[in-house]
Scaffold this active site. Structure first.
Site, short mmCIF file in Angstrom:
data_model
loop_
_atom_site.label_atom_id
_atom_site.label_comp_id
_atom_site.label_asym_id
_atom_site.label_seq_id
_atom_site.Cartn_x
_atom_site.Cartn_y
_atom_site.Cartn_z
N VAL A 20 0.84 -1.20 0.00
CA VAL A 20 0.00 0.00 0.00
C VAL A 20 0.87 1.26 0.00
O VAL A 20 0.59 2.23 -0.71
CB VAL A 20 -0.97 -0.01 1.21
CG1 VAL A 20 -1.80 1.25 1.23
CG2 VAL A 20 -1.87 -1.23 1.17
N ASP A 39 11.93 3.04 5.14
CA ASP A 39 11.53 1.62 5.17
C ASP A 39 12.75 0.79 5.58
O ASP A 39 13.86 1.04 5.11
CB ASP A 39 11.06 1.20 3.77
CG ASP A 39 10.16 -0.04 3.81
OD1 ASP A 39 9.01 0.06 3.36
OD2 ASP A 39 10.63 -1.10 4.28
N LEU A 41 12.98 -2.32 4.96
CA LEU A 41 13.04 -3.40 3.96
C LEU A 41 12.90 -4.79 4.58
O LEU A 41 13.32 -5.77 3.99
CB LEU A 41 14.31 -3.29 3.10
CG LEU A 41 14.49 -1.95 2.36
CD1 LEU A 41 15.76 -1.96 1.51
CD2 LEU A 41 13.29 -1.63 1.46
N ASP A 59 14.63 2.10 10.61
CA ASP A 59 13.46 1.97 11.48
C ASP A 59 12.49 3.15 11.25
O ASP A 59 12.92 4.30 11.11
CB ASP A 59 13.97 1.97 12.92
CG ASP A 59 12.87 2.04 13.93
OD1 ASP A 59 12.29 0.99 14.23
OD2 ASP A 59 12.57 3.16 14.41
N ALA A 80 4.28 1.75 7.70
CA ALA A 80 5.15 0.66 8.15
C ALA A 80 4.54 -0.05 9.35
O ALA A 80 4.18 0.60 10.33
CB ALA A 80 6.52 1.22 8.53
N TYR A 147 -3.01 -8.11 16.25
CA TYR A 147 -2.76 -7.11 15.20
C TYR A 147 -3.76 -5.95 15.31
O TYR A 147 -3.38 -4.78 15.38
CB TYR A 147 -2.85 -7.78 13.82
CG TYR A 147 -2.95 -6.81 12.68
CD1 TYR A 147 -1.85 -6.00 12.35
CD2 TYR A 147 -4.13 -6.67 11.95
CE1 TYR A 147 -1.95 -5.09 11.30
CE2 TYR A 147 -4.22 -5.77 10.91
CZ TYR A 147 -3.14 -4.99 10.59
OH TYR A 147 -3.24 -4.08 9.57
N PHE A 175 -10.39 -1.83 4.81
CA PHE A 175 -10.99 -3.16 4.76
C PHE A 175 -10.05 -4.02 3.90
O PHE A 175 -8.85 -3.96 4.10
CB PHE A 175 -12.47 -3.07 4.35
CG PHE A 175 -13.31 -2.64 5.54
CD1 PHE A 175 -13.11 -1.40 6.15
CD2 PHE A 175 -14.21 -3.49 6.12
CE1 PHE A 175 -13.81 -1.03 7.31
CE2 PHE A 175 -14.92 -3.13 7.27
CZ PHE A 175 -14.72 -1.90 7.85
N HIS A 193 -3.03 -13.44 2.17
CA HIS A 193 -4.25 -12.82 1.66
C HIS A 193 -4.89 -13.65 0.54
O HIS A 193 -4.20 -14.25 -0.28
CB HIS A 193 -3.97 -11.40 1.17
CG HIS A 193 -3.64 -10.49 2.30
ND1 HIS A 193 -2.67 -9.53 2.23
CD2 HIS A 193 -4.14 -10.42 3.56
CE1 HIS A 193 -2.60 -8.90 3.39
NE2 HIS A 193 -3.48 -9.42 4.21
N GLY A 287 -9.86 -16.39 14.72
CA GLY A 287 -9.98 -14.93 14.78
C GLY A 287 -10.64 -14.29 13.58
O GLY A 287 -10.76 -13.07 13.51
N1 UFG Z 1 -9.08 -17.02 3.18
C1 UFG Z 1 -9.24 -18.31 2.73
N2 UFG Z 1 -8.14 -18.98 2.26
C2 UFG Z 1 -6.91 -18.38 2.19
C3 UFG Z 1 -6.76 -17.06 2.62
C4 UFG Z 1 -7.88 -16.40 3.13
O1 UFG Z 1 -10.32 -18.89 2.79
O2 UFG Z 1 -5.95 -19.05 1.76
C5 UFG Z 1 -10.26 -16.29 3.67
C6 UFG Z 1 -10.09 -15.77 5.08
O3 UFG Z 1 -10.42 -16.75 6.02
C7 UFG Z 1 -11.05 -14.57 5.06
C8 UFG Z 1 -10.97 -14.08 3.61
O4 UFG Z 1 -10.45 -15.18 2.86
O5 UFG Z 1 -12.35 -15.00 5.32
C9 UFG Z 1 -10.05 -12.90 3.43
O6 UFG Z 1 -8.81 -13.22 4.05
P1 UFG Z 1 -7.51 -12.28 3.90
O7 UFG Z 1 -6.40 -12.94 4.65
O8 UFG Z 1 -7.29 -11.94 2.48
O9 UFG Z 1 -7.94 -10.95 4.63
P2 UFG Z 1 -8.52 -10.74 6.10
O10 UFG Z 1 -9.96 -10.40 5.93
O11 UFG Z 1 -8.20 -11.84 7.01
O12 UFG Z 1 -7.64 -9.54 6.63
C10 UFG Z 1 -7.43 -8.36 5.91
C11 UFG Z 1 -6.08 -7.79 6.27
C12 UFG Z 1 -6.02 -7.44 7.72
C13 UFG Z 1 -7.16 -6.55 8.06
C14 UFG Z 1 -8.46 -7.14 7.61
C15 UFG Z 1 -9.56 -6.21 7.85
O13 UFG Z 1 -5.09 -8.74 6.00
O14 UFG Z 1 -4.83 -6.79 7.97
O15 UFG Z 1 -8.40 -7.47 6.23
O16 UFG Z 1 -10.69 -6.54 7.15
F1 UFG Z 1 -7.20 -6.36 9.37
#
Ligand code: UFG
Length: 331
Positions: A20, A39, A41, A59, A80, A147, A175, A193, A287
Site C-alpha cells: 500500500v 523503510d 526493507l 526503522d 510501516a 494485530y 478493509f 491474503h 480470529g
Molecule cells: N481465506 C481463505 N483462504 C486463504 C486465505 C484467506 O479462505 O488461503 C479467507 C479468510 O479466512 C477470510 C478471507 O479469505 O475469510 C479474506 O482473508 P484475507 O487474509 O485476504 O484478509 P482478512 O480479511 O483476514 O484480513 C485483511 C487484512 C487485515 C485486516 C483485515 C480487515 O489482511 O490486515 O483485512 O478486514 F485487518
C-alpha cells in the site's frame, strides 16, 4: 486524480517500499508532492520505491526522526507495520513493540521536530466481530486479534497527541485491500491474503486454495469481505492530507460497502484467469469474523472520496496482470 490541499507538500512515507505504501508514494508523487520513503526493507522491496522518491533505509521511528532533524516536513504517512494476523497471535511482543512502540516513538519525533500532519494506516481489524453490517466508525472496537489491538492502541495514542499537542491526524481503517497499480502490487514473502493466494494457484505456484471454513452464517457458508482497490485506497490518503486539521483526529473507514464471499472471490479469479483453480474446504482460521463490510459514508461525505474501481472483476484483473508480470520477472 484528487489533489490534497492544492499545494505541494513535503512528506515522509514510512513503509513506502511495501504494497500500500508504494502505491500511495507513487500517487503522491504524481500529484506533485515531494516524498521521502522510510523503510527497513524487512518486508518491503527497494525496487518498489517509486522513481522520484528518496529511500532512507531504517526503522520507521528512528530514521524518520533523523530525516525530520535534517529538514522541515509537512507530514508523515505511516504505513510501516507488522500486519500478519496469525503471527500477531503467536508472537504478540513483535506486534506491541513493532507497531505500538514504534508509533509512539514516531509521534514523539514528529512532535519534537514539528511535523504537523499524520495519516495513519488503521484497519477494520480494530472492530473485531461486528454487531451490525455495514460497520460504521461509531461501532464498538473489540479486536479479536493482537494485530487489530495494536492498531487500535495506536489510534488511541494519536487521539491523545492530537488533543494535547495539536497534531493534525487522520486514521484510515482499511478493509480488504487488493488490486495493483502499474508495477506496484502485493508481493509478500509470507502470503496470507486470499486474492494473491488464489492467483498463485492460477500461475501454478500453488496446487490449490484452501477455503477457511464453510460453516459461516452466510449464503454460501463462506466468509464475506469488502475488497477495495489499492488506488482508491491511495486516493483517500491524498484527500485525508487535505482534510487534516490541527488538534483533530479524524477516523474513516475505507471500503466499497459490498461484500464478497470466499467462494465468490475464487469464482471471479477463475473467470479472470481462465484457470480451473482447485479449492478445498479447510477449518476456519482463528480470529476470522464471518462478515466485514464497511460503511464508508463518512469518507465520502467529509473527504469527498469516491471509489472508482469498486468492481471485483476489475480489482482481480489488475492483481492478475501484476501477478503475471511478477512471475515473468522471476528467474
Ligand atoms: N481465506 C481463505 N483462504 C486463504 C486465505 C484467506 O479462505 O488461503 C479467507 C479468510 O479466512 C477470510 C478471507 O479469505 O475469510 C479474506 O482473508 P484475507 O487474509 O485476504 O484478509 P482478512 O480479511 O483476514 O484480513 C485483511 C487484512 C487485515 C485486516 C483485515 C480487515 O489482511 O490486515 O483485512 O478486514 F485487518
Amino acid at each position: 486524480m484528487p489533489t490534497s490541499s492544492g499545494k505541494a507538500l513535503k512528506l515522509i512515507v514510512t513503509g513506502g517500499a511495501g504494497y500500500v505504501g508504494s502505491v500511495c508514494a507513487a500517487r503522491l508523487l504524481e500529484a506533485g508532492h515531494e516524498v521521502v520513503v522510510v523503510d527497513d526493507l524487512s518486508t518491503g522491496h527497494a525496487d518498489a520505491v517509486p522513481e522520484g522518491a528518496r529511500l532512507v533505509e531504517g526503522d520507521a521511528a528512528d530514521a524518520t526522526a533523523a530525516t525530520l532533524r535534517k529538514g522541515a516536513f509537512d507530514g508523515v504517512l505511516h504505513f510501516a507495520a507488522k500486519s500478519l494476523v496469525g503471527e500477531s497471535m503467536q508472537d504478540p511482543g513483535k506486534y506491541w513493540r513493532g507497531n505500538v512502540f514504534t508509533a509512539i516513538r514516531l509521534l514523539d519525533a514528529m512532535r519534537e521536530h514539528g511535523a504537523p500532519r499524520l495519516v495513519f494506516s488503521s484497519t477494520a481489524a480494530t472492530y473485531g466481530e461486528p454487531e451490525k453490517s455495514p460497520i460504521p466508525e461509531t461501532a464498538p472496537t473489540r479486536p479479536t486479534n493482537t494485530y487489530g489491538a495494536t492498531k487500535l492502541a495506536i489510534d488511541h495514542a494519536i487521539t491523545s497527541y492530537a488533543n494535547a499537542h495539536g497534531l493534525a491526524a487522520v486514521s484510515l481503517r482499511y478493509f480488504n485491500v487488493a488490486g495493483a497499480y502499474g508495477r506496484y502490487g502485493e508481493r509478500h514473502a509470507t502470503e496470507t491474503h486470499l486474492i494473491p493466494i488464489v492467483l498463485q494457484v492460477a500461475t501454478g505456484d500453488r496446487a490449490q486454495v484452501q477455503i477457511y471454513g464453510d460453516d459461516y452464517p452466510t449464503e454460501d457458508r463462506t466468509a464475506i469481505r469488502d475488497y477495495i482497490h489499492v488506488t482508491d485506497l491511495a486516493d483517500a490518503h491524498l484527500l485525508a492530507l487535505g482534510r487534516a486539521k490541527p488538534g483533530e483526529h479524524l477516523i474513516y473507514n475505507l471500503g466499497n460497502g459490498t461484500g464478497f464471499s470466499v467462494r465468490q472471490v475464487i469464482e471471479t479469479c477463475r473467470e479472470v484467469t481462465g484457470h480451473a483453480i482447485p479449492a478445498v474446504v479447510a477449518p476456519r482460521r482463528a480470529g476470522d469474523p464471518a462478515i466485514l463490510v464497511a460503511a464508508s459514508d463518512k469518507a465520502r461525505e467529509e473527504l469527498g472520496w469516491k471509489p472508482e474501481r469498486a468492481d471485483l472483476h476489475g480489482i482481480v484483473t489488475d492483481a492478475w496482470r501484476f501477478t503475471r508480470e511478477l512471475t515473468a520477472r522471476q528467474p
